[in-house]
Motif scaffolding. Structure first.
Motif, PDB file in Angstrom:
ATOM      1  N   LEU C 378       0.764  -1.446   0.019  1.00 51.66           N
ATOM      2  CA  LEU C 378      -0.076  -0.038   0.030  1.00 51.66           C
ATOM      3  C   LEU C 378       0.890   1.192   0.150  1.00 51.66           C
ATOM      4  O   LEU C 378       0.463   2.348   0.277  1.00 51.66           O
ATOM      5  CB  LEU C 378      -0.899  -0.067   1.215  1.00 51.66           C
ATOM      6  CG  LEU C 378      -1.940  -1.109   1.329  1.00 51.66           C
ATOM      7  CD1 LEU C 378      -2.761  -1.209   2.474  1.00 51.66           C
ATOM      8  CD2 LEU C 378      -3.021  -0.803   0.117  1.00 51.66           C
ATOM      9  N   THR C 411      -3.198   4.057   6.186  1.00 51.72           N
ATOM     10  CA  THR C 411      -2.757   2.954   5.448  1.00 51.72           C
ATOM     11  C   THR C 411      -2.588   2.013   6.561  1.00 51.72           C
ATOM     12  O   THR C 411      -2.681   0.532   6.081  1.00 51.72           O
ATOM     13  CB  THR C 411      -1.461   3.355   4.919  1.00 51.72           C
ATOM     14  OG1 THR C 411      -1.688   4.583   3.937  1.00 51.72           O
ATOM     15  CG2 THR C 411      -0.988   2.216   4.100  1.00 51.72           C
ATOM     16  N   ARG C 414      -5.437   0.167   7.848  1.00 47.43           N
ATOM     17  CA  ARG C 414      -6.236  -0.425   6.549  1.00 47.43           C
ATOM     18  C   ARG C 414      -5.340  -1.727   6.643  1.00 47.43           C
ATOM     19  O   ARG C 414      -5.905  -3.023   6.342  1.00 47.43           O
ATOM     20  CB  ARG C 414      -5.970   0.227   5.167  1.00 47.43           C
ATOM     21  CG  ARG C 414      -6.424  -0.685   4.120  1.00 47.43           C
ATOM     22  CD  ARG C 414      -6.289   0.193   2.735  1.00 47.43           C
ATOM     23  NE  ARG C 414      -6.262  -0.681   1.690  1.00 47.43           N
ATOM     24  CZ  ARG C 414      -6.330  -0.265   0.394  1.00 47.43           C
ATOM     25  NH1 ARG C 414      -5.981   0.873   0.240  1.00 47.43           N
ATOM     26  NH2 ARG C 414      -6.388  -1.424  -0.602  1.00 47.43           N
TER      27      ARG C 414
END
Lengths: 420, 420, 420, 420
Positions: C378, C411, C414
């Motif tokens: 990511l 991030t 996530r």
């Protein structure tokens, strides 16, 4: 003589695989007297090993035996830690009168525990404490014992591997004649000491045997020992003579270093000091080194009083005059002649020794073991030494008769011939 | 009794400053019998020290004495290296029949040299060799001996300082009850073992005394010992029980770990194993650990055959049944009662022990030495232990009579009172 | 973002298998600016690792870059051994004025070589030299470096095994909260120090990180650090704070120990001291400890003058006032809130940290690595720490913008969710 | 030139007493270019020391400077841990193409940290790991670094004493010509290896410099190096060449061991590898030795990417053909002639060297320092080496012009004359 393999069952079943002598001498010994051992099957063996030098006065020497039994009978103290006892006093006085004073040796006496390695451990501790340094220099093929301090200054790679830890704080230097005279004595050692960039940690002490028994009967010359003593003094290192195997008259004089005219800073004595083969050892050192605190080194069996009794009897009997020394040197000549004859007859053999410690080296190395095996079959107990067991080692009792000595030497010659 | 300071001159002049017991007990001892020692001036002392645990059967025990003299008289082998002898066989058979077999203990027997520290050195070597690791865990206030391998796992800072080198490869862990029960057992030790980031080198073995004699009579509970044994198994470490001082019946059973129901991987035995106070020691280990090469560990006095003779006689006499164990526990109760009475009378005192090893601790630490001094004046031999010599240690012979025991305990109580 | 595995051929063919970060982050990085790194394929990564704490001021910080290029352009001395240079003087003056003087710290400054482990080695040498003792106490899960001196006080078993020799002279003690508060601080350590029978070699020094970065973001409480400092003083041990990863503002204040109000005897500084990621380190110590002989410790790259230039610029720019410290604490609160939210949402997770160093621990240990892997996909660079790589470690640049920080934390959240 | 003592106050007030070069060269240096350094007072110095061999291509070499500034300007990665970067790839490719492949060297490349001692530590770790042994053989007057692993194989007693612990696991052997040719090469070393009783722990590896820089410019003959390589192979020891000071073209060829035609198992490279004087080092080893686990050795500054950039530029510029090697040998002849002339004129002086590393030894040892002092006054930077600082060491940049070299040699001759 024919040897029937004895019933070794309990030994094999119960005793650790670490046992060794019993493998080369597969008999069950029962009694012993003077230079002879007797197994339970009635065989007699002439002993040229003398307890690896612990039986200089023979097995169960009758003079000592009498003193020992008398002491036990009258309930003399057996186990005395480091208490003052009459037996210890008698020993100390005898040691002072018969050994130290006549030789003008100034030593203090420490009872560091009853084995040689106890004495070496104490000597190394004291040297390190006095000098405030860790490093000890030993010599190629040295043997000083099996506890970790002593093992670190022992040469044999096989024994060292048994430590299970890296052995450090010791550095080996070449023993006398290590390069067959092609390199000046102490060239390497002294250069390392003088070179500030050599990487050698400054040693607290040097530990040396005057004759390396386990190492293969390597005999240091008196001039080499004197040069070593001078080097130690010049370079502020203590000189420790490990006289455990070569002391107590083995080379003639009581201490093996007397011939060289040196006075080591520390001396370790054990093996034959009790005279009767009982565990006892001494660490001797110059009085100014006696900086031990009370109890800083101790041990349960430091006061083996029966051993003090036989030790005193030994000194009084054999060391009040120079008779024993002369006799040992005479016996030594007898051995030397026999070995010379063997070596003249058998190529690939060499001999060396001093007093009553001699080695017969075989260029064909396994033959030394074959000789010992054959000698055993012929009723003679001899063992090998040297890094590859290539030397037959002769250590008869100092009290051996000329006839017994002659018989053993003839058996040895026969064993050599029959293994050619 | 009045003590006239004896003429100690040769001791003071010649013997090293390292001597210690003789300072606290300024007598010259001559004879000894059972629980009594006699000095040359005719004084009698009741011995509550028993050679630091080497004389569990008393001084010059008559049964053993007879066997010993017979052996010497008939010229039995005295010094036998590791040769097979009839005396060694008799000992091995007796040890197997009286000790190992009834307890279902599978051990191989090694004669590592005649002192306790020889046995500890051998045990540590073997553990390291088997596991291929250097590190050993010992416990706070442990005492295992004075040679470098043993000293590295000994707690006493004063003794450690004598090494002259940094002592490494050992890590101390808290002994049972080190924090008076406020911290779960093995919390720290197990956490270090399980945490891959702890910084603890994975140990080859743990060495432990079930009762720490020199350390101050610290008694490990059976459940603590069991938990330790389980921890060792779980974490792939060998468990070494050093039973040199506490074995041979001192705590009741022959081995001090029997009460806990554990089977250590390696056991060291010495002190009272010969029964007569003569140097002898054993290393016992499970057969699968017997990976020694022949001769990988050796030593001159491994074959102290007179000690084998008295050892076998001891086992045959005292360990063929459970009589000795029961008697020891009974005598222990007698001691416990007397100590309880003292502690109830004298504030600032505490007692602990097991079998016939007991400690009387003084919060006012120097008083312990004062008690010993006063006891000596009163004819009782007792010594201190503990890191600050704060514990009076009672180690009477196991064979002491109830009356002698009572007399000694009363003398002790008097010495305590008189130093209050 | 989709990552195409780059052509790693020369790395795989030529570089040693020892490489590690490149395995978790399979990109070939080309440029970097502030909190971002750019690979050769055009991907952008938000850097929450900051060179393992070496890039507190971001990659290629423009202020420092200007000073560096100016210095290089004008041919300022690059390599200066330990010569006096104008660049070194400027650094020393800036360090004195911005860091030492305002904090009333009396330290002398040593340039021990340009890496952290050089500084630790110098600190340990000096401590041993000053105290004349070998032993150092470190803490569980400590990390101090890979050369033998530093490795011996590092906890990680895997790294230790790489030494190839037994690591000795160090003893681990429990770091703060090692037992979740169930055991009093320093109970074990102090008891060992006070017990003369404990077996602990008296330490020359204690080395500690205030927050263990590699060890799993373990945060020592100020009161624990104060108690440690007092223990050191009471027991005559030097206190070394290894501030290599946590110094230079990482926890807020310039030195991580300021919060606790202690003054260590020796401090090691490296990583972010140059500000620009160039090799540089310092050993700081109280002037009375400065017993070095000239040249007793040396090294080729002690005088990395371009690093001195950026270091001085860093101090002048960021440490002339308390702005940076306040900002770091504010950013830290932002991180803490985000981590709290994650842990509330995801069971089996825990967080801890201080300033801008934070750890997110997973009870399901392998998940931490999975989170890092997913984060990389990511576009976020984070790494694990802890003995079993069970902690995701957050080390963003101190200069990160609130928006970038927020983006990275989102991030991370996530990645955590997607690995649940 | 007259030197006014500069204002050294902050150096004296703040910097540790350990600083050394700045004492012999009491100037504050500001800029440097090629073979010249400039102090802040406007004095110019001709540099015959070249950063102790770290500046083989001169100070701030313009070709490298351009590459470096370009890289910094475009925000190339500065600090890259061990991530893959374009700068690292360019270096690896250049190293493979210009150095390894043309010489048919099979090495894997490890970045062990940016200093020489990091590389030596990694080499020793790897050798021990591969061979499973602890012991390393080094040579008299060796210098390998200041962290504990490297220091243990360094000869200098003064540096060793700084360790604060006993340095163990290393044994010194005589370097080439240690006995002026009177003793056969490796007589002692090989004998110890072959003698199972020697007491030498079997070494994992031998570490050697082909020319000992710090040790006094001792030059090993090619035949000695070949014999050493053969000995290592015969005796199952790894051969480590420490080419930190003598590699990178200092002796002519890129690696100093090329002349001898040997292929060491492990090579350490540092100092001039970056070309620009920035911290960088390499450990090279045969691929079969690359048994490292990922991350088993690590370090913060392994990825000093600006150094990779200048290193690649150096290799591409100077090592794509044999021009540099030929030039170095030519310059070496120029030095040799000048030194020969000095030694013919001045009795008690000797010279030795190879390529562009030379030593001028004085029998009157303190005179070497006097020469350096006088040379400094005359504007020439030279330093001493050798265990007693008895050798003036010449290490001019390889890129020095014949005129500058001539000027420096004339200044040296003058300094020698003026100290006669």
């Amino acid at each position: 003589m024919t040897i029937t393999p004895p019933a070794l069952s309990v030994f094999e079943a119960l005793e650790s695989e670490v046992r060794s002598y019993c493998r080369g001498w597969p008999a069950v010994f029962d009694r012993a007297q003077g230079s002879h051992m007797f197994d339970e099957d009635g065989h007699t063996y002439l002993d040229f090993f003398a307890g690896a030098g612990s039986l200089n006065y023979g097995h169960n020497n009758p003079v000592l035996k009498r003193a020992l039994i008398d002491y036990i009978e009258r309930d003399g103290v057996t186990h005395g830690l480091d208490m003052s006892t009459t037996a210890k006093r008698a020993f100390l006085e005898s040691f002072q009168n018969n050994i130290l004073r006549p030789r003008d040796l100034p030593y203090k006496v420490m009872f560091p525990g009853p084995t040689g390695t106890n004495a070496v451990e104490a000597a190394l501790k004291l040297a390190r404490k006095v000098k405030g340094r860790e490093s000890i220099v030993s010599f190629t093929n040295a043997f000083h014992g099996m506890s970790l301090g002593s093992l670190a200054v022992t040469g044999n790679a096989f024994k060292r591997a048994g430590a299970g830890i890296p052995l450090v704080h010791g550095t080996p230097m070449p023993f006398d004649n290590y390069f067959d005279g092609t390199v000046p004595d102490f060239l390497w050692f002294e250069r390392l000491l003088e070179d500030q960039g050599s990487g050698l940690n400054q040693p607290a002490a040097v530990i040396v045997e005057t004759v390396q028994g386990e190492g293969g009967i390597n005999v240091a010359r008196p001039e080499w020992l004197r040069a070593l003593a001078e080097l130690c003094e010049r370079q502020d290192m203590l000189l420790i003579v490990d006289d455990i195997q070569m002391g107590c008259g083995r080379t003639g004089a009581f201490f093996s270093f007397e011939e060289a005219g040196i006075t080591p800073d520390i001396v370790t004595v054990s093996k034959s000091i009790s005279g009767y083969g009982m565990p006892m050892s001494l660490a001797l050192f110059k009085p100014e080194l006696d900086i031990w605190e009370p109890g800083e080194h101790n041990g349960t069996f430091r006061g083996n009083n029966p051993a003090f009794v036989t030790a005193a009897a030994t000194l009084d009997t054999y060391w009040a005059d120079s008779q024993m020394e002369k006799q040992t040197l005479a016996r030594g000549e007898q051995v030397e002649q026999a070995l010379r004859a063997i070596c003249e007859e058998q190529s690939g053999t060499h001999f060396r020794g001093r007093g009553l410690v001699w080695g017969l080296e075989f260029e064909d190395k396994p033959r030394a073991s074959a000789v010992c095996k054959r000698a055993f079959e012929l009723g003679l107990l001899v063992e090998t030494s040297g890094p590859e067991s290539e030397v037959v080692k002769l250590l008869p009792a100092l009290t051996i008769s000329p006839d017994d000595l002659d018989e053993g030497l003839r058996t040895l010659a026969r064993a050599v011939r029959e293994t050619a």
